[in-house]
Design a protein around this motif. Structure first.
Motif, short mmCIF file in Angstrom:
data_model
loop_
_atom_site.label_atom_id
_atom_site.label_comp_id
_atom_site.label_asym_id
_atom_site.label_seq_id
_atom_site.Cartn_x
_atom_site.Cartn_y
_atom_site.Cartn_z
N GLU A 93 -36.40 30.73 -12.91
CA GLU A 93 -35.35 29.85 -12.39
C GLU A 93 -34.18 30.66 -11.84
O GLU A 93 -33.07 30.16 -11.71
N CYS A 94 -34.47 31.94 -11.53
CA CYS A 94 -33.45 32.85 -11.00
C CYS A 94 -33.78 33.27 -9.57
O CYS A 94 -34.95 33.32 -9.17
N ALA A 95 -32.74 33.60 -8.84
CA ALA A 95 -32.86 34.22 -7.53
C ALA A 95 -32.15 35.56 -7.58
O ALA A 95 -31.18 35.73 -8.32
N LEU A 96 -32.65 36.51 -6.79
CA LEU A 96 -32.04 37.84 -6.69
C LEU A 96 -31.56 38.07 -5.27
O LEU A 96 -32.26 37.77 -4.31
N ILE A 97 -30.35 38.62 -5.15
CA ILE A 97 -29.83 39.09 -3.87
C ILE A 97 -29.71 40.60 -3.96
O ILE A 97 -29.06 41.12 -4.86
N ASP A 98 -30.35 41.29 -3.02
CA ASP A 98 -30.34 42.75 -3.02
C ASP A 98 -30.47 43.23 -1.59
O ASP A 98 -31.09 42.56 -0.76
N ASP A 99 -29.89 44.39 -1.30
CA ASP A 99 -29.99 44.94 0.05
C ASP A 99 -31.18 45.89 0.19
O ASP A 99 -31.39 46.46 1.26
N ASN A 100 -31.97 46.04 -0.87
CA ASN A 100 -33.14 46.92 -0.84
C ASN A 100 -34.40 46.05 -0.86
O ASN A 100 -34.64 45.32 -1.82
N ILE A 101 -35.19 46.13 0.19
CA ILE A 101 -36.38 45.28 0.32
C ILE A 101 -37.37 45.51 -0.82
O ILE A 101 -38.05 44.58 -1.25
N LEU A 102 -37.45 46.73 -1.35
CA LEU A 102 -38.38 46.98 -2.46
C LEU A 102 -37.95 46.22 -3.71
O LEU A 102 -38.80 45.73 -4.46
N ASN A 103 -36.64 46.12 -3.93
CA ASN A 103 -36.15 45.36 -5.08
C ASN A 103 -36.40 43.86 -4.89
O ASN A 103 -36.74 43.16 -5.84
N VAL A 104 -36.22 43.39 -3.66
CA VAL A 104 -36.48 41.98 -3.37
C VAL A 104 -37.96 41.68 -3.58
O VAL A 104 -38.32 40.68 -4.22
N ARG A 105 -38.83 42.54 -3.10
CA ARG A 105 -40.28 42.36 -3.29
C ARG A 105 -40.62 42.36 -4.78
O ARG A 105 -41.41 41.54 -5.24
N ALA A 107 -38.72 41.53 -7.24
CA ALA A 107 -38.23 40.28 -7.82
C ALA A 107 -39.20 39.14 -7.56
O ALA A 107 -39.53 38.36 -8.46
N VAL A 108 -39.68 39.05 -6.32
CA VAL A 108 -40.63 37.99 -5.97
C VAL A 108 -41.91 38.13 -6.79
O VAL A 108 -42.44 37.15 -7.32
N GLU A 109 -42.39 39.37 -6.92
CA GLU A 109 -43.60 39.61 -7.71
C GLU A 109 -43.39 39.25 -9.18
O GLU A 109 -44.34 38.88 -9.87
N ALA A 110 -42.13 39.33 -9.66
CA ALA A 110 -41.82 38.99 -11.05
C ALA A 110 -41.57 37.50 -11.24
O ALA A 110 -41.35 37.04 -12.36
N GLY A 111 -41.58 36.73 -10.14
CA GLY A 111 -41.42 35.28 -10.25
C GLY A 111 -40.09 34.73 -9.82
O GLY A 111 -39.83 33.53 -9.95
N LEU A 112 -39.20 35.58 -9.31
CA LEU A 112 -37.90 35.12 -8.84
C LEU A 112 -37.99 34.76 -7.36
O LEU A 112 -38.94 35.12 -6.67
N ILE A 113 -36.95 34.11 -6.85
CA ILE A 113 -36.77 33.98 -5.41
C ILE A 113 -35.97 35.20 -4.99
O ILE A 113 -34.97 35.55 -5.63
N GLY A 114 -36.41 35.88 -3.96
CA GLY A 114 -35.72 37.08 -3.48
C GLY A 114 -35.07 36.86 -2.14
O GLY A 114 -35.68 36.30 -1.23
N ILE A 115 -33.82 37.29 -2.03
CA ILE A 115 -33.07 37.19 -0.78
C ILE A 115 -32.62 38.59 -0.39
O ILE A 115 -31.92 39.26 -1.15
N LEU A 116 -33.03 39.02 0.79
CA LEU A 116 -32.60 40.33 1.30
C LEU A 116 -31.22 40.18 1.91
O LEU A 116 -31.01 39.44 2.86
N HIS A 117 -30.26 40.92 1.34
CA HIS A 117 -28.88 40.87 1.83
C HIS A 117 -28.69 41.84 2.99
O HIS A 117 -28.98 43.03 2.86
N THR A 118 -28.22 41.31 4.11
CA THR A 118 -27.86 42.16 5.24
C THR A 118 -26.41 41.95 5.63
O THR A 118 -25.74 42.89 6.04
N ALA A 119 -25.91 40.72 5.50
CA ALA A 119 -24.52 40.41 5.82
C ALA A 119 -24.11 39.17 5.03
O ALA A 119 -24.93 38.26 4.83
#
Length: 137
Positions: A93-105, A107-119
């Motif tokens: 039930e969590c989402a992650l915001i990170d500027d590193n695509i590997l961390n976002v990936r 997070a998604v693999e762990a069951g979170l929603i991942g958002i890649l931060h660019t701006a």
């Protein structure tokens, strides 16, 4: 519905003063809607990390989780789990915001929603949509 937001520190929150102010307003709005918030940083911890912990001390987030203190780093699932646990929110039930695509990936693999931060302007639209938050930030 999502109940928790996990935000990276470096490259996301440690930006210019204007974006930092906007992040604080957005995080406050999320918390007003009973959305738990935390910082998850791969920082080693110790006294040099007080500037990150200050976000929790000042009440901008519910928790500041530092990899050096929990023994796990993003993109390891254990790091995301520690941040979710610190907010008392189920991981899926969590989402992650990170500027590193590997961390976002990771997070998604762990069951979170991942958002890649660019701006901020892009990220805020995604957060508002995901958590059904109105307002100008």
């Amino acid at each position: 519905m999502m109940q928790g937001l996990i935000v990276d520190y470096c490259g996301v929150l440690d930006v210019d003063e204007e974006d930092t102010r906007r992040w604080r307003e957005l995080l406050a709005a999320l918390r007003e809607h009973d959305i738990a918030t935390s910082i998850l940083s791969n920082d080693p911890g110790g006294p040099d990390a007080d500037h990150i912990r200050e976000w929790e001390f000042r009440g901008h987030v519910d928790a500041a989780v530092l990899s050096g203190e929990i023994g796990a780093e993003k993109p390891e699932a254990a790091a995301f789990q520690a941040a979710a646990d610190a907010m008392d929110v189920p991981l899926n039930e969590c989402a992650l915001i990170d500027d590193n695509i590997l961390n976002v990936r990771g997070a998604v693999e762990a069951g979170l929603i991942g958002i890649l931060h660019t701006a901020f302007d892009r990220t805020v639209v995604e957060i508002q949509s995901l958590f059904d938050i109105e307002g100008e930030f």
